[in-house]
Design an enzyme around this catalytic site. Structure first.
Site, PDB file in Angstrom:
ATOM      1  CG  ASN A   1       1.379   9.608  16.405  1.00 27.35           C
ATOM      2  OD1 ASN A   1       1.078  10.374  15.823  1.00 27.35           O
ATOM      3  ND2 ASN A   1       1.175   8.341  16.000  1.00 27.35           N
TER       4      ASN A   1
ATOM      5  CG  HIS B   1       3.446   0.519  10.297  1.00 27.41           C
ATOM      6  ND1 HIS B   1       2.597   0.416  10.062  1.00 27.41           N
ATOM      7  CD2 HIS B   1       4.309  -0.306  10.272  1.00 27.41           C
ATOM      8  CE1 HIS B   1       2.393  -1.295   9.598  1.00 27.41           C
ATOM      9  NE2 HIS B   1       3.470  -2.112   9.888  1.00 27.41           N
ATOM     10  CB  CYS B   2       4.627   5.504  14.971  1.00 27.73           C
ATOM     11  SG  CYS B   2       6.278   4.664  16.147  1.00 27.73           S
ATOM     12  CB  ALA B   3       2.148   6.402  10.757  1.00 24.57           C
TER      13      ALA B   3
END
Lengths: 74, 391
Positions: B101, B341-343
């Protein structure tokens, strides 16, 4: 250094000044980092002082490596 | 259970070399002044702390100009400078579906301001075919931005191949080296990377709050800073200087953190990046091997230590990733990260959205025993889950 006379070399930024210091140290040129004398610039940063007889060596050590603004004799 | 195993190095590496901590203590104890704002001895010493760290970063990444090393608080800030800077008034960018992100959110923010971007799809192992980047470049593409390795699967991306596409098409390339800086060689000069965004607190062994951007020659002229303010230079002018690094470094920097970062990079030099990578590859190989034989475990990504960083993402049948992470932490002292995982885009790509995965990320200080303990713990949890499910 002759009495009451020295040169200062001015740079755009403190980073450039301290980068130049690295090159002067490498070339074993005697120098000192000092606050920019108020009467030559209103900048709040630092410059490098050296003896006038080292001027050519200083220019040689920095040319092509670090851009400087000017060299003043005081 | 007194034993603890830290397997969250892909988020923040821990422990740090003692030299990192000592450099920070020494800065605070003996220097502690504001770098470059005053002319006194300790201010100059603080400035030297920064220039020495710039030299270390430039040396590590093959950058010819150490003044093109900009310090930021993390890789996210560096990526924002580039993405916002290049897409501030429209234009188009190209990226991959494996991004964090830290790339996707600035791109979407730019889109909301009138820019646009296209995403090259990656395989379920997170692999990119560089031709898929070439095929989505448009006449107004101003930027190619991509990760060097996925934070979810560890997949190492073909940055050199994309760099040659970028060079051919005359488009700046920005590489997110969050997962690779310090462990996989990067040469910005040889690879022609105009913008290299890195973070200090992972494989560079620095503290949190450090990171930066390495600018290729002339690239600084393409972008405006995110922040404006005091630089200690040209103080008589009320407009931002245009020279480096001052253009992008306003306000007092995190000199104490950067002192630690410089020591962290020196540690890599002393240890050898090869030795670090070799150790991490061995740990990854053992994890892949050990986990691969546990019934109910599914591993994502290349499953090949040569083609990934020390990141292993997995799911365990019948257990959510958060339950698994909690059980590992509470029952075995193993610290790992679960979820997305912010992805989210990367998880969509590998087919694990929205459930996410458990990510195990060893580091240079992780031992073979730590890995054995982890494999045994997950094997035990798999048995426990299976027998529990029957009752």
């Amino acid at each position: 250094m002759s009495a009451a006379e020295y040169c200062v070399i001015l740079f755009d930024s403190v980073s450039s000044t301290l980068l130049a210091e690295k090159f002067l140290k490498k070339a074993a040129i005697l120098h000192k980092v000092i606050p920019v004398p108020r009467h030559i610039s209103s900048d709040c940063g630092v410059c490098i002082r050296f003896s006038p007889d080292l001027r050519d060596r200083v220019e040689q050590a920095l040319t092509g490596s670090v851009e400087f603004r000017e060299i003043c004799t005081l | 259970m007194n034993r603890t195993v830290y397997l969250d190095n892909a988020a923040t590496s821990w422990p740090k070399p003692s030299s990192t901590i000592e450099a920070m203590v020494e800065f605070n104890r003996s220097i502690g002044a504001n770098p470059g704002r005053s002319g006194h001895a300790r201010s100059v010493d603080a400035g030297r702390t920064l220039i020495d760290a710039r030299e270390a970063v430039a040396g590590l990444f093959g950058a010819s100009n150490m003044l093109g090393v900009i310090f930021t608080k993390n890789v996210t800030e560096a990526l924002n400078i580039v993405i916002s800077g290049l897409l501030n008034d429209g234009g188009h960018a190209v990226t991959t579906s494996m991004e964090h992100n830290s790339v996707m959110r600035p791109l979407n923010a730019a889109r909301a301001r009138g820019a646009d971007f296209s995403v090259a799809p990656c395989s379920r192992r997170g692999e990119l075919d560089p031709r898929d980047i070439a095929s989505i470049i448009m006449p107004d593409t101003r930027l190619i931005v991509m990760t060097h390795a996925s934070n979810v699967t560890g997949t190492i991306m073909p940055v050199a191949e994309v760099a040659s596409i970028a060079r051919e098409r005359g488009i700046p390339l920005c590489v997110d080296a969050a997962q690779t800086a310090g462990v996989i060689p990067i040469d910005v000069g040889a690879m022609d990377i105009g913008f290299l965004a890195f973070t200090g607190h992972k494989s560079l062994f620095g503290p949190q709050g450090t990171g930066g951007l390495v600018l290729g020659k002339g690239y600084e002229r393409m972008i405006e800073p995110l922040m404006y303010g005091g630089t200690g230079s040209r103080s008589e002018f009320e407009v931002q200087p245009d020279f480096l690094p001052d253009k992008f470094e306003s306000g007092t920097p995190n000199t104490i953190g950067i002192a630690g970062l410089g020591a962290g990079i020196a540690f890599i030099g002393q240890t050898g990046m090869d030795a670090i990578r070799t150790h991490e590859k061995k740990l990854t190989a053992r994890l892949l091997d050990g986990l691969g034989s546990i019934e109910g475990v599914r591993i994502y990504g290349p499953c090949d230590p040569e083609r990934q960083t020390a990141v292993v993402s997995l799911t365990l049948q019948g257990m959510s990733s958060s339950e698994l992470a909690l059980a590992l932490d509470e029952d075995y002292g193993i610290m790992a990260r679960s979820g997305l995982h912010c992805a989210p885009s990367a998880h969509r790509t590998i087919g694990t959205f929205p459930e996410g995965t458990l990510r195990l990320s060893p580091g240079y200080f992780t031992t073979r025993e730590d890995i054995e303990h982890t494999v045994e713990a997950i094997a035990a949890l798999a048995v426990r889950k299976k027998s529990g499910a029957k009752t």
